[in-house]
Design an enzyme around this catalytic site. Structure first.
Site, short mmCIF file in Angstrom:
data_model
loop_
_atom_site.label_atom_id
_atom_site.label_comp_id
_atom_site.label_asym_id
_atom_site.label_seq_id
_atom_site.Cartn_x
_atom_site.Cartn_y
_atom_site.Cartn_z
N LYS A 102 -11.18 -1.11 9.64
CA LYS A 102 -11.24 -2.26 8.72
C LYS A 102 -11.79 -3.49 9.43
O LYS A 102 -11.96 -4.54 8.83
CB LYS A 102 -9.84 -2.56 8.17
N HIS A 106 0.88 -1.17 0.00
CA HIS A 106 0.00 0.00 0.00
C HIS A 106 0.92 1.23 0.00
O HIS A 106 2.01 1.18 0.55
CB HIS A 106 -0.81 -0.07 1.30
N CYS A 156 -4.49 2.40 -3.92
CA CYS A 156 -3.30 2.87 -3.21
C CYS A 156 -2.13 1.92 -3.39
O CYS A 156 -1.30 1.75 -2.49
CB CYS A 156 -3.56 3.07 -1.72
N ASP A 192 2.40 -4.78 8.23
CA ASP A 192 1.18 -3.98 8.08
C ASP A 192 0.00 -4.96 8.08
O ASP A 192 -0.22 -5.69 7.12
CB ASP A 192 1.28 -3.20 6.77
N GLN A 233 -5.07 -5.06 6.49
CA GLN A 233 -6.01 -5.85 5.68
C GLN A 233 -6.22 -7.24 6.27
O GLN A 233 -7.24 -7.88 6.02
CB GLN A 233 -5.45 -5.96 4.26
#
Ligand SMILES: *Cc1c(COP(=O)(O)O)cnc(C)c1O
Length: 407
Positions: free
Chosen positions: A227, A124, A365, A201, A204
């Site tokens: 999210k 991202h 992104c 990260d 997601q």
């Protein structure tokens, strides 16, 4: 679908799913951008403002105590959910982007010219730009783990990139553009062998997978509440105690100090050193409520059901001639990025919206991924546990209709 979940009962927790868009029942398939918020979380927010809105860690008065207690209980919920050793290793942030920037800025003083930072090819933008800025400040060099056409990282190439020059490795747990679940266990272990720190990260991943951060032995892990059924503007950064002690504070201000004189300021203990100013108190408490909600449904059941939805949607979409799916990794979560030959993704998205179907179109992104496939963008449908097989059918019918109108 074979699931132990009562999807119709779950959908009642999300009043927004009952609304109409352009005269059609809403079919919300943009969960990778943000998830919807159940009543249990909305009620937590209302209760806070109706009952005990106050600033935390400051007042001796009752409201302030209640707000402080609720905020710290939320921190413990996050600690338990992600299996984190100490609650002070949980830093409240405004979201994933904030967490990444906190670490990237903090590493400035640890890097020198010629050091190397390794990132994956499917990041991202929020996981590329802060590292480029860090490289500019320090003279460190950015190296990229390549991927194949299926959207899987080339792990041999990754191992070849690592050396004693590698100081940091950054990778997403799940790609928001392709849905790929990356082999982070192997990534973390190999990075540690050359003495590099790893930030994952998890923005997601965290809506689908319940990661055990102690077992992963990761140095930093970051997520956004929005999210995973929580509100926007709040998230968490996990950092190992030893790293959080070494890292300098990110922002100066109230809450983060132990003592201030004009000669010198000493910083507060963890986690307050990284929590300058009045935080998103209500958001943090609501994040805790979102974790309670998702755990009450159960991550195993969620993962299994979403996987069935994705398999079904994949089969149905592939029956449309000229449709190509980007991201066909063996391990993936419920994200389907696709295009139809000769049609711009934006045009498909616009027609789907007229039919009440919310998908994302564009580069998500993640422009480097689009460059890799030599496409301007994709249509992305991303599923959550509150979506249904009927909604997949509506999507597929909508895509067929869009195709007929556009070719
Ligand atoms: C959404 C997302 C981000 C950014 O999260 P913010 O909440 O906008 O800070 C970063 N990485 C991935 C993989 C994401 O899906």
């Amino acid at each position: 679908m074979e699931t132990s979940l009562d999807i119709q009962a779950i959908r009642k927790d999300f009043p927004i799913l009952q609304r109409q868009v352009n005269g059609q029942p809403l079919v919300y398939l943009d969960n990778a951008a943000t998830s919807q918020t159940p009543d249990q979380v909305v009620n937590t927010i209302v209760d806070y403002y109706h009952g005990y809105n106050a600033n935390i860690h400051r007042g001796v008065h009752t409201l302030s105590q209640e707000a402080t207690d609720a905020y710290e209980i939320a921190r413990q919920k996050i600690q338990n959910h992600f299996n984190i050793t100490h609650s002070y290793e949980v830093i409240f942030t405004s979201g994933t982007t904030h967490g990444i920037n906190l670490v990237a800025t903090g590493f400035t003083s640890f890097l020198k010219k010629g050091d190397e930072i390794v990132v994956s090819a499917m990041e991202h933008h929020s996981n590329i730009v802060p590292w480029q800025m860090l490289c500019e400040r320090t003279g460190a060099i950015l190296k990229v783990i390549p991927m194949n056409q299926e959207g899987e990282l080339l792990m041999d190439a990754y191992h070849d990139l690592l050396s004693d020059k590698t100081k940091l490795v950054f990778c997403n747990h799940v790609s928001n553009a392709l849905g790929t679940v990356n082999p982070i266990e192997e990534i973390i272990e190999a990075a540690h062998k050359v003495g590099a720190a790893v930030l994952i990260d998890g923005a997601q991943a965290a809506a689908h997978i319940k990661p055990d951060l102690q077992a992963l032995d990761v140095d930093f892990y970051t997520v956004s509440a929005h999210k995973m059924c929580g509100p926007t503007g709040v998230g968490m950064l996990y950092g190992k105690e030893e790293w959080l002690k070494k890292l300098p504070p990110y922002q100066g201000g109230g809450e983060m100090i132990a003592e201030v004189t004009f000669e010198k300021t000493t910083y507060a203990d963890l986690p307050h050193k990284f929590e300058a100013g009045t935080p998103n108190i209500c958001g943090g408490i609501a994040f805790g409520a979102a974790l309670d909600y998702m755990n009450s449904i159960g991550f195993d059941a969620i993962a299994q059901y979403e996987d069935e939805l994705m398999q079904y949607a994949t089969e149905q979409l592939l029956s449309i001639e000229g449709l190509r799916i980007y991201g066909t990794a063996k391990h993936k979560t419920s994200v389907i990025s696709f295009n139809i030959d000769g049609i711009h993704p934006y045009d498909i998205g616009t027609i789907l919206d007229k039919l009440g179907i919310a998908v994302r179109t564009g580069h998500h992104c993640a422009q480097p991924i689009m460059d890799f496939y030599k496409i301007p963008g994709t249509v992305r449908a991303s599923f959550s546990f509150y979506n249904t097989k009927e909604e997949v059918d509506i999507l597929v019918a909508g895509v067929k209709r869009a195709k007929n109108m556009l070719v």
